[in-house]
Design a protein around this motif. Structure first.
Motif: not given
Ligand SMILES: O=P(O)(O)OC[C@H]1O[C@H](OP(=O)(O)OP(=O)(O)O)[C@H](O)[C@@H]1O
Ligand SMILES: O=c1cc[nH]c(=O)[nH]1
Length: 458
Positions: A311-316, A344-346, A364-374, A435-439
């Motif tokens: 899982s990706v901390i924290r939303s995952g 952008g992501r580290e 596990l990560d509920p939001v895929l936005a730019s894809g940088n985190s994944a 919005g912000e899933f984690g929040d």
């Molecule tokens: O595709 P990206 O542009 O990289 O964005 C997606 C990331 O954004 C969210 O996490 P967030 O940074 O909001 O952190 P959180 O889970 O701690 O709220 C989400 O859970 C992903 O990890």
């Protein structure tokens, strides 16, 4: 799907592999009002040989769908008009060949209808072999049916469909119906009909139409005469529409800014559970027979057991309970990606099972936005020796930009999501998004959830 990873989007209806070359955000209605996302119609393709009973099957579907707006589009409307040269030798013309149709035009009309827009369909006249005026205006609807001999031939048209049906009727039955239709309804003589059948209809059926049967989700033997198959198909159709609506219903709740934290968590958890169950269905399996308490044999399957979650901390982390509920005792590793890095992501922290390279990984990560985190997280998994094809990304909402970036980089990755959204804004937020899933999930989006010295959590 061309060299791209497989994307399984639950809310696009029946199992839908979305082509990543396909644009998801070019809806005119949406462009003028970026917060409105029109409801996508459910798109059914009905193919089959000449006189197989496609129209009867379509009419039976339509007659059962009285409370839905249904539009029926015929592939014949997209026949190329014949020029004077071709008209002179019309008996030499192969009307059963894919090139007889203006598939580009059909594709663009179907893309527009699928986006919920009104569209103008050509009006083809079988007597003159020309498109004539007036063309037909087709209004937005809940269900679109595209019927024709070759509607499953072009992969781009197939990719738009939520359900693909092939009407499979014996060739001798089809030929006798065709003779009847062409001599009685179209005033042709029997020699011409048989000549056209032998020279064009039969060879094209074998070369182009029959091979498209393998793409069908449902095959209806004996066409419109097969009441059992049609009832079965109707039930599957209703079920997939219902599950699509139920997923959209849950999305409506989690996306609504007014939804309370309590409801947000409840409906997000329901969606997560669906995505996890669906994702587990993508694992390798082998067949297994068991004996039931009635002493009978049940032929089933067992899924591959060497798994782990990451899982990706924290939303995952919100997805871990659903995974644990489905896979008893599963190991779950963690990755923390920080949002302010130079690219952008580290990557900040990781703790993964030591033997991860020999496991299938449910990421596990509920939001895929730019894809940088994944991309960061999955690169780490690959550096630990996990084969790319062993990774299944479980997700609730994906932006097209993130899907493109991810699947371009990792073509063998599997992504299971419950919704593909419209776009990404300049702040890298998914639009319409939630919005912000984690929040919202963990209650850190306002002061209500703050624990003061004398209160219990709200
Ligand atoms: O595709 P990206 O542009 O990289 O964005 C997606 C990331 O954004 C969210 O996490 P967030 O940074 O909001 O952190 P959180 O889970 O701690 O709220 C989400 O859970 C992903 O990890
Ligand atoms: O829209 C977005 C983008 C990233 N993370 C979220 O939670 N929401």
């Amino acid at each position: 799907m061309d060299s791209s990873a497989s994307v399984d989007a639950l809310s696009n209806g029946f199992k839908n592999h979305v082509s990543l070359n396909q644009s998801h955000n070019n809806n005119n209605n949406v462009a003028s009002n970026p917060r409105v996302q029109p409801k996508q119609p459910f798109f059914i393709g009905v193919a089959g040989g000449t006189a197989s009973g496609k129209t009867t099957v379509c009419n039976m579907i339509i007659s059962q769908l009285r409370d839905q707006r249904v539009v029926l589009v015929n592939q014949d409307s997209f026949y190329h008009s014949l020029n004077a040269e071709k008209l002179k030798r019309v008996h030499e013309y192969n009307f059963d060949h894919p090139e007889a149709f203006d598939t580009e035009h059909m594709l663009s009309c179907m893309e527009q209808i699928k986006r919920g827009q009104a569209v103008t369909i050509p009006n083809y006249d079988f007597k003159t072999h020309q498109s004539i005026e007036p063309a037909c205006k087709v209004n937005p609807s809940d269900i679109i049916i595209l019927e024709g001999i070759l509607v499953l031939h072009d992969p781009r048209v197939r990719d738009l469909m939520n359900m693909k049906i092939f009407v499979d009727t014996d060739s001798d039955v089809r030929l006798s119906r065709r003779i009847q239709r062409d001599t009685v309804e179209r005033g042709r003589n029997i020699e011409n009909v048989l000549d056209q059948y032998a020279r064009f209809v039969k060879p094209s059926f074998e070369e182009f139409i029959l091979p498209s049967k393998k793409y069908a989700d449902i095959i209806i033997p004996r066409g419109g005469d097969n009441d059992v198959a049609i009832d079965l198909m109707y039930n599957i159709f209703i079920q997939s529409l219902a599950s699509m609506n139920s997923i959209r219903g849950m999305h409506t709740l989690i996306r609504d800014a007014k939804t309370t934290k309590h409801d947000f968590v409840f409906y997000a958890d329901r969606l997560i559970r669906l995505v996890v169950e669906h994702g587990l269905g993508h694992l390798p399996f082998k067949e297994k027979q068991v004996i039931t308490p009635t002493g009978s044999v049940y032929s089933g399957v067992v899924f591959y057991k060497r798994l782990c979650g990451v899982s990706v901390i924290r939303s995952g982390e919100s997805m871990e309970n659903a995974l644990r509920a489905c896979v008893k005792g599963i190991k779950i590793g963690k990755i923390l990606i920080h949002g302010e890095g130079s690219n952008g992501r580290e990557l900040i922290y990781e703790k993964l099972p030591k033997d991860i390279s020999s496991r299938h990984v449910l990421f596990l990560d509920p939001v895929l936005a730019s894809g940088n985190s994944a991309i960061n997280a999955i690169s780490l998994l690959l550096s630990k020796g996990v084969p790319e094809s062993n990774i299944i990304f479980l997700n609730l909402i994906a932006a097209p930009d993130g899907i493109h970036a991810l699947c371009k980089r990792f073509p063998k990755l599997k992504l299971v999501t419950s919704a593909i959204d419209e776009s990404l804004n300049e702040d890298l937020r998914v639009i319409p998004g939630l919005g912000e899933f984690g929040d919202r999930y963990f209650g850190t989006d306002n002061e209500e959830g703050t624990i003061s010295s004398s209160t219990t959590p709200k």
